[in-house]
Design a protein around this motif. Structure first.
Motif, PDB file in Angstrom:
ATOM      1  N   VAL A  26       0.844  -1.207   0.000  1.00 58.14           N
ATOM      2  CA  VAL A  26       0.000   0.000   0.000  1.00 58.14           C
ATOM      3  C   VAL A  26       0.866   1.238   0.000  1.00 58.14           C
ATOM      4  N   THR A  27       1.928   1.155   0.730  1.00 62.03           N
ATOM      5  CA  THR A  27       2.789   2.323   0.839  1.00 62.03           C
ATOM      6  C   THR A  27       3.305   2.761  -0.510  1.00 62.03           C
TER       7      THR A  27
ATOM      8  N   GLN B  68       2.255   2.004  -3.403  1.00 65.19           N
ATOM      9  CA  GLN B  68       1.189   2.470  -4.296  1.00 65.19           C
ATOM     10  C   GLN B  68       0.746   3.865  -3.924  1.00 65.19           C
ATOM     11  N   ALA B  69       0.562   4.034  -2.661  1.00 69.03           N
ATOM     12  CA  ALA B  69       0.063   5.331  -2.225  1.00 69.03           C
ATOM     13  C   ALA B  69       1.056   6.418  -2.573  1.00 69.03           C
TER      14      ALA B  69
END
Lengths: 216, 117, 668
Positions: free
Chosen positions: B64-65, B67-68
């Protein structure tokens, strides 16, 4: 920190900086003295850099100052000095009225569009990872520990996904590192391309300005 | 400081730059107006980066990191490249202006009309 | 039995000769141009042989050999057929055309010697022969029309053979345009026939439809009249007759072949080919008969006073064609074609004799000839035979054919029949008179100087001497054998051809009525025996009419003798007494002036065409000019956009972007 108080400080700062930027730009395009116009341009760049800081793009603010104010404005001043066309200055041409109308219309349209668009309604994220999708739907402020209150903090759709910690995903608090990482990982191709572009620009500038036989 | 307000500022700056680019007869003045327009665009990109997240995540299993980070900073990345390109462009543009000045003795674009149709 | 390939070869050989001469001999071997002559003769001889073979085949097969109809072009709703039609009419025409053509080509070998267009002449002659043969062999109506036009084209090329002479070029144009008028009506008739039925463009189908009554009388009338108009043009009947005398500008063999025996006979052939259609309409038949009868007298009257020997024969041809038309108009199919057959031989003979006397005296003007019988006995003898045949004196061929026509006319118990009989007898008198006028003026008496004297007189009168007259020479001797031999052969034919109808008895191998029976054997055209007889299959010999016509002819000859040989009546006095009549006749009833000056120049050009031209210039062009000036002004208005300034372009682009965004926001 109190969100409201933080908000008002940010807002006031925002409006002040914006006003400076806009006023400086207006001076750029209306002054007849080109040298003064160049100086006002530099001021405009500075104001924009300030705006970047307010928008939490610190790296870019510094880059703006280094490149725009530090290099481009100087370059423009040098060019003005080399081109001894001072009396001519920033004369207007025959398209004044038309240009003003068109520019005003275009600006008005952009403002109209931006005020009437629904920016919270972005496309649903098609990811197999439901948590990710949930996490990133809508506007999202990833820096939960941000001291400067921000109304969008209310719009976090879901809590950050499991396993993710505030510091790990505090991208906005370390934008320089993040940007650097992005250069190496996801934007490596544009990065290389841009270096080629700069090389070409350098060679081109040199080729243009080399005079045959005489001093360049 | 809402997204709309920042975009307002950006639009106004862009309009001012456009006016300058179209209504001025000095080549260097036109280049300066174009720089103003570039700045306006950068402001808008960074504003979007700050206040929104671009859509369209991939399916590859990255954290997620990452991607975010990737999604959230796209606007700023764009601005970096815009600044770079603007720098290159203004350098070359000024070089051209100087060459033209050397050949014609003027930088008044109203006197440079050989591409008339 | 001839097959279809053989039939196509009848056209194929002369056509190949044309192509070879045109593509190989003339461009590369023009020095050996005589080869072109031999090649043409060979090709036509082969065609004649095939034609005779075809004739035997058709006689064996009972009057018709049905070949297949092929598709030339096919569209939805329209199929244009083509093919070979091999019936008794076809083979009659084949033999006539091929035979006369062969003799004329042999004649031409000698006549055209020394002309620098020798190879071209034979090329065109081959083309003409091929076209004419194709015309008579055609099965499809469009195919027939195509060959019809080709024949007209060949005629144009041959008349204008000496194209550097303005008179010749003008004559060729006139011929082509006048026949074109008739052809236009013919084309309309063809289109009309097509509207009557999809498959009627195939002639056997047309026969069927006519015989079962699928075509109404009014429809048949219109179609037949259109077809007859085409025939009027090609056969130079009134009112499209003015081109034929002028066509004598072409070389004499051309006149002999094209304008006496074959092309002009194509008109009669056309009416014969569509005979079942014509029979359906009384009006059409009467029109044909009356036009033919009137033309017979009309043309003969002009031949009475003409001084140019070829022109006399031209008028004679028109007149004899008139006979053929009036015969067919009263239903005497057999008589008409018998006369066509016989006329072909002796008219060709007469034209060739005109060419021979031209070779001898250098001129065509009979006032400067005379006494030539001592110098050219063969030519004289054959001409007299031909002349007696033309005048219709027993026992020559012309007697039998003319007589059959008169007999049939007497049988037809209607006012039309009596009118044409009287017209025919009048014309017979005139024919005999002018024919022997020619003979007496040309061959008897003293030689009056030929072209030398003619040039002297022209100079004395202050007139220009054209190239033809200046280069001609008097050469008082018999023609070369290549020119005499065809004359002899034709003279024999002129005598013997008459016995083919045998109205009175059989002669040896030729049975009584053999020609008539042969011609009406084709059941597609003549369904019943009665119809055949009605058309003249078994002509009876009417002694009363025969006596009357012989009397008329002999009195014509006697008058000519009295005026030109015995000098009992002076032509000059007669001319002075009947001056206005004489003037009208010698000016061909002022028809040329009517057509060219009044109709063409005045009405068409000055009134009609000039009005149209001025309309075109002032109004149509004016509109264009106005439009152009408005466009220029408008473009001037918008011109400021393209002033070479980048900023202008940028402003316009931005304005466009604004407009696009507005439209996108509020309308799309």
């Amino acid at each position: 920190m109190n969100g409201v108080e933080g908000s008002s400080v940010t807002d006031v700062a925002f409006w002040v900086v914006s006003a400076i930027a806009i006023a400086a730009s207006i001076m750029v395009v209306t002054l007849r003295d080109i040298f003064r116009a160049a100086l006002f341009l530099a001021l405009s760049f500075l104001a924009v850099a300030g705006l970047y800081i307010l928008l939490r793009a610190e790296f870019l603010a510094v880059v703006q100052i280094l490149v725009y104010v530090g290099a481009i404005s100087i370059l423009i001043v040098f060019a003005i000095v080399l081109v001894r066309d001072m009396p001519g200055g920033g004369k207007d041409n025959h398209l004044k009225v038309v240009a003003a109308t068109v520019a005003a219309l275009l600006g008005a349209l952009a403002i109209f569009v931006s005020y009437n668009s629904d920016f919270t309604n972005l496309d649903a994220l098609e990811s197999s990872n439901a948590d990710v999708a949930a996490a990133l739907t809508g506007t999202y402020d990833l820096d939960a520990s941000n001291a400067v209150g921000d109304e969008y903090e209310d719009q976090i759709a879901v809590a950050p996904p499991e396993g993710a910690e505030g510091t790990e995903i505090g991208i906005f608090s370390n934008s320089t590192g993040s940007i650097g990482g992005l250069f190496i990982r996801d934007f490596v191709l544009p990065f290389e391309a841009v270096s080629v572009l700069l090389l070409a620009a350098m060679i081109g500038a040199l080729a243009l300005l080399r005079q045959r036989g005489e001093e360049s | 400081m809402t997204l709309e307000n920042v975009l307002l500022v950006s639009s106004v700056l862009f309009a001012i730059g456009l006016y300058g680019a179209l209504a001025k007869s000095n080549a260097i003045m036109i280049l300066m107006s174009i720089e103003i327009m570039f700045n306006a665009v950068n402001i808008a990109a960074i504003a979007f980066s700050r206040f929104t997240v671009p859509a369209g995540l991939t399916d590859t299993p990255i954290t997620v990191t990452q991607q975010a980070v990737q999604r959230a900073l796209t606007g700023q990345m764009l601005s970096v490249f815009v600044i770079t390109a603007a720098a290159a462009e203004v350098a070359l543009g000024l070089a051209l202006v100087i060459v033209v000045y050397r050949q014609r003795g003027t930088v008044d674009v109203t006197d440079l009309t050989e591409m008339s149709g | 039995m001839i097959n279809e390939a053989g039939s196509w070869l009848i056209i194929g050989f002369p056509l190949a000769s044309f192509v070879i001469i045109g593509a190989v001999i003339r461009p590369f071997f023009n020095r050996y141009a005589i080869v072109a002559g031999y090649l043409t003769i060979l090709a036509v001889a082969i065609s004649l042989g095939l034609s005779i073979f075809a004739f035997i085949s058709v006689a064996d097969a009972g009057g018709n050999i049905p070949f297949e109809s092929r598709e030339w072009l096919s569209f939805p709703g329209l199929v244009i057929p083509f093919g070979i039609m091999m019936d008794s009419l076809t083979v009659l025409m084949l033999i006539t055309v091929a035979g006369v053509s062969l003799l004329v080509q042999v004649y031409g070998l000698g006549y055209m010697k020394g002309d620098k267009g020798y190879a071209k002449y034979f090329a065109f002659m081959s083309l003409f022969t091929a076209s004419m043969l194709g015309l008579v062999l055609s099965r499809g109506v469009i195919q027939l029309y195509a060959f019809w036009e080709l024949v007209g084209l060949s005629s144009y090329l041959l008349i204008g053979f000496w194209y550097t002479r303005p008179a010749a070029a003008a004559a060729a144009k006139k011929a082509f345009l006048m026949t074109r008028l008739g052809d236009f009506a013919f084309l309309l008739a063809i289109l009309y026939i097509f509207t009557l039925g999809d498959d009627l463009l195939d002639i056997p189908h047309l026969y069927e439809a006519a015989q079962i009554g699928a075509i109404g009388a009014t429809a048949a009338t219109w179609a037949a009249l259109g077809i007859f108009a085409g025939a009027v043009g090609k056969s130079a009947q009134f009112p499209l007759n003015t081109w034929l005398p002028d066509a004598m500008e072409g070389p004499t063999p051309v006149s002999a072949l094209v304008h006496s025996a074959t092309m002009v006979a194509a008109g009669v052939f056309l009416v014969g080919r569509f005979f079942p259609l014509f029979e359906l309409s009384n009006e059409a038949m009467n029109t044909v008969a009356l036009v033919g009868g009137f033309t017979a007298v009309f043309a003969a009257s002009m031949g009475l006073v003409a001084n140019d020997i070829k022109r006399v024969f031209a008028f004679s041809t028109i007149s004899q064609l008139g006979y053929m038309f009036f015969a067919i108009g009263i239903g005497a199919y057999v008589a008409a074609f018998f006369h066509l057959f016989v006329h072909a031989w002796f008219k060709t003979l007469l034209f060739m004799s005109a060419g021979s006397v031209n070779h001898a005296s250098g001129t065509f003007d009979m006032r400067y000839m005379g006494g030539l019988r001592k110098v050219m006995p063969f030519t004289y003898a054959t001409t007299v035979i031909g002349g007696l045949s033309l005048a219709g004196i027993f026992p020559f061929a012309g007697f039998w054919s003319k007589d059959e026509i008169f007999a049939h006319a007497a049988e037809v118990d209607s006012p039309v029949g009596w009118i044409v009989l009287i017209l025919g007898l009048t014309a017979a008198f005139m024919t005999a008179f002018y024919m022997f006028r020619v003979i007496f003026m040309t061959y008897h008496g003293k030689f009056r100087g030929g072209v030398d004297k003619e040039n002297e007189d022209l100079r004395a009168a202050g007139e220009e001497i054209d190239e033809a007259h200046a280069t001609a020479r008097v050469h008082l001797a018999e023609s070369p054998w290549t020119m005499v031999m065809p004359l002899l052969i034709l003279a024999v034919a002129a005598v013997l051809a008459g016995y083919l109808t045998n109205p009175t008895a059989g002669y040896g191998i030729v049975d009584q009525h053999s020609f008539g029976e042969f011609m009406t054997e084709n059941h597609q055209v003549f369904e019943t025996h009665e119809a055949a007889v009605h058309a003249g299959a078994e002509p009876k010999f009417n002694y009363g009419i025969a006596f009357l016509s012989t009397l008329v002819a002999l009195s014509g000859i006697a008058l000519a003798y009295a005026m030109y040989q015995a000098k009992l009546i002076s032509p000059a006095n007669l001319t002075a007494r009947f001056k206005p009549v004489h003037r009208i006749l010698i000016n061909k009833y002022y028809m040329d002036e009517l057509y060219e000056d009044i109709i063409v120049r005045n009405i068409f050009y000055n009134r009609f065409a000039k009005r149209l031209a001025s309309f075109d210039i002032t109004i149509l062009d004016g509109v264009n000019v106005q439009l152009a000036s408005w466009t220029r002004r408008f473009s001037g208005v918008l011109g400021f956009i393209q002033d070479g300034q980048l900023q202008t372009y940028g402003a316009v682009a931005s304005a466009g972007a604004v407009v696009a965004i507005v439209i996108f926001l509020f309308w799309a």
